[in-house]
Design a protein around this motif. Structure first.
Motif, short mmCIF file in Angstrom:
data_model
loop_
_atom_site.label_atom_id
_atom_site.label_comp_id
_atom_site.label_asym_id
_atom_site.label_seq_id
_atom_site.Cartn_x
_atom_site.Cartn_y
_atom_site.Cartn_z
N TRP A 12 8.75 12.50 10.63
CA TRP A 12 8.08 11.42 9.92
C TRP A 12 6.86 10.96 10.71
O TRP A 12 6.72 11.26 11.90
CB TRP A 12 9.02 10.24 9.69
N GLN A 156 11.81 11.39 1.47
CA GLN A 156 10.93 12.20 0.62
C GLN A 156 11.59 12.50 -0.73
O GLN A 156 10.87 12.72 -1.72
CB GLN A 156 10.53 13.49 1.33
N THR A 159 10.63 9.58 -2.73
CA THR A 159 9.23 9.73 -3.14
C THR A 159 9.12 10.66 -4.33
O THR A 159 8.44 10.36 -5.32
CB THR A 159 8.37 10.26 -1.98
N ASP A 160 9.79 11.80 -4.26
CA ASP A 160 9.78 12.76 -5.37
C ASP A 160 10.20 12.09 -6.67
O ASP A 160 9.65 12.37 -7.74
CB ASP A 160 10.76 13.92 -5.10
N ASP A 314 15.93 21.19 4.64
CA ASP A 314 14.65 20.76 4.09
C ASP A 314 14.51 21.29 2.67
O ASP A 314 14.98 22.40 2.36
CB ASP A 314 13.51 21.27 4.97
N ALA A 329 4.58 15.37 -6.68
CA ALA A 329 5.52 15.28 -5.56
C ALA A 329 5.23 16.34 -4.51
O ALA A 329 5.26 16.05 -3.30
CB ALA A 329 6.95 15.42 -6.08
N VAL A 330 4.95 17.55 -4.95
CA VAL A 330 4.66 18.64 -4.01
C VAL A 330 3.36 18.37 -3.25
O VAL A 330 3.26 18.59 -2.04
CB VAL A 330 4.60 19.99 -4.74
N ARG A 333 4.02 15.80 -0.59
CA ARG A 333 4.77 16.40 0.51
C ARG A 333 3.85 17.21 1.43
O ARG A 333 3.98 17.17 2.66
CB ARG A 333 5.89 17.29 -0.03
N ARG A 334 2.95 17.96 0.85
CA ARG A 334 2.07 18.81 1.66
C ARG A 334 1.09 17.98 2.47
O ARG A 334 0.79 18.30 3.63
CB ARG A 334 1.34 19.80 0.75
N LYS A 337 3.07 16.45 5.34
CA LYS A 337 3.39 17.47 6.35
C LYS A 337 2.20 17.69 7.27
O LYS A 337 2.35 17.77 8.50
CB LYS A 337 3.79 18.77 5.66
#
Length: 347
Positions: A12, A156, A159-160, A314, A329-330, A333-334, A337
């Motif tokens: 995080w 996460q 979040t999604d 994960d 959402a993806v 996430r990216r 990251k």
């Protein structure tokens, strides 16, 4: 006092402000215990009423300080009686001298937008980094709906859940859903933020929208979610009778803020503020019950079951069969990251 050393490798962001509580949770002579980024924190007010955050662990035998007492802004360990102030300094050792070893790590705290924000990274943190959710302050108390749900799922996943609202048609069919799957959807990234929009024209409104579009009228409903790292989402939505122009008076804005507790648990804070029926306390109570019930009895159990099904793996390591509804959402996430990787690089 200094903070705890950060971990070698993090899952995080650490150099950012995390919401630790709502202001109304912290009584004048009480405390709130919260684990954030796998570190146990104790929140309380000092003798002058200023909010403080220290590590919830006595340096003597590592008993949780929350198992003790607080009086006049001094926390006393319930195990052997050592006492600490808001600076982390030991102010009383019943067993001998106060030494430099008898101190507790502290964390910067700021009160803003009806919330307590804690800096978990190095240094003291720049207050300008606290997300601007001033729409909460602008709404009268009778037009705000607060909520806090500890959830046994990775932050996460929560979040999604907000970045893909098509789930509302299936998880909340009698309260919030019914029109999201067929809505026109768009996703974009700008300045590190992700925005997802849904436009549902000439639809049957969900019960949550009845105050704006009473049945049997059909509705035009618009919804937008803006995500900012690490997990701050502002959801705006509104409705009008189908074919009539939009009006700001028919809009509500909700903060969905997810603070990681551990790799498999989170603190879910939400606050909805609206521009209609702002002085109707009875309506506020009814709407609050509808919204909170959806989150508590529908979202939370599903997310916890999802986490249990995934174990500690994960998401991407399990190779999910992604759909077009996952775009926002993806993307979030990216971005997250990349930010975590950048933060972990040697300076």
């Amino acid at each position: 006092m200094t903070q705890e050393n950060r971990s070698e490798k993090s899952e995080w962001l650490e150099n950012c402000w995390y919401q630790a509580a709502w202001l109304h949770e912290l009584a004048t002579d009480g405390f709130v215990e919260r684990k954030i980024l796998d570190r146990p924190l104790l929140l309380f007010r000092d003798a002058t009423g200023v909010s403080k955050a220290i590590l919830n662990r006595c340096p003597h035998r590592f008993a949780p300080l929350s198992a003790g007492t607080i009086k006049d802004g001094i926390v006393r360990c319930g195990y052997h009686g050592l006492a600490f102030d808001g600076s982390g300094r030991c102010v009383d050792n019943p067993h001998g001298a106060v030494t430099s070893a008898l101190c507790v790590p502290t964390f910067p705290v700021i009160e803003r937008h009806q919330a307590l924000w804690v800096w978990m990274g190095s240094g003291t943190g720049d207050p300008s980094g606290i997300p601007n959710v001033s729409f909460i302050d602008e709404a009268p108390q009778t037009a705000r709906i607060y909520g806090y749900l500890p959830t046994a799922a990775n932050y996460q996943l929560l979040t999604d859940n907000i970045m893909d609202l098509s789930h509302a048609d299936y998880l909340h069919p009698t309260s919030l859903g019914g029109m999201m799957t067929t809505a026109k959807t768009s996703t974009k990234e700008q300045n590190g933020e992700v925005t997802v929009e849904w436009l549902a024209d000439d639809c049957v409104p969900a019960p949550a929208f009845y105050s704006m579009v009473p049945p049997p009228s059909r509705a035009d409903i618009w919804t937008q979610v803006i995500w900012k790292a690490p997990a701050v989402m502002v959801l705006g939505t509104g409705a009008t009778v189908a074919g009539t122009p939009r009006s700001p008076i028919n809009e509500a804005t909700t903060l969905h803020n997810i603070t990681p507790a551990s790799s498999t648990s989170s603190h879910y804070f939400f606050c909805s503020a609206r521009k209609f029926k702002v002085h109707d306390a009875q309506f506020n109570s009814m709407l609050g019950e509808l919204i909170t019930n959806a989150f508590r009895t529908e979202d939370k159990p599903m997310l916890e079951k999802q986490q249990a099904s995934m174990g500690t793996a994960d998401l991407f390591s399990l190779k999910p069969a992604l759909l077009k509804i996952d775009a926002g959402a993806v993307l979030a996430r990216r971005i997250l990251k990349r930010l975590i990787e950048l933060e972990g690089q040697p300076k």
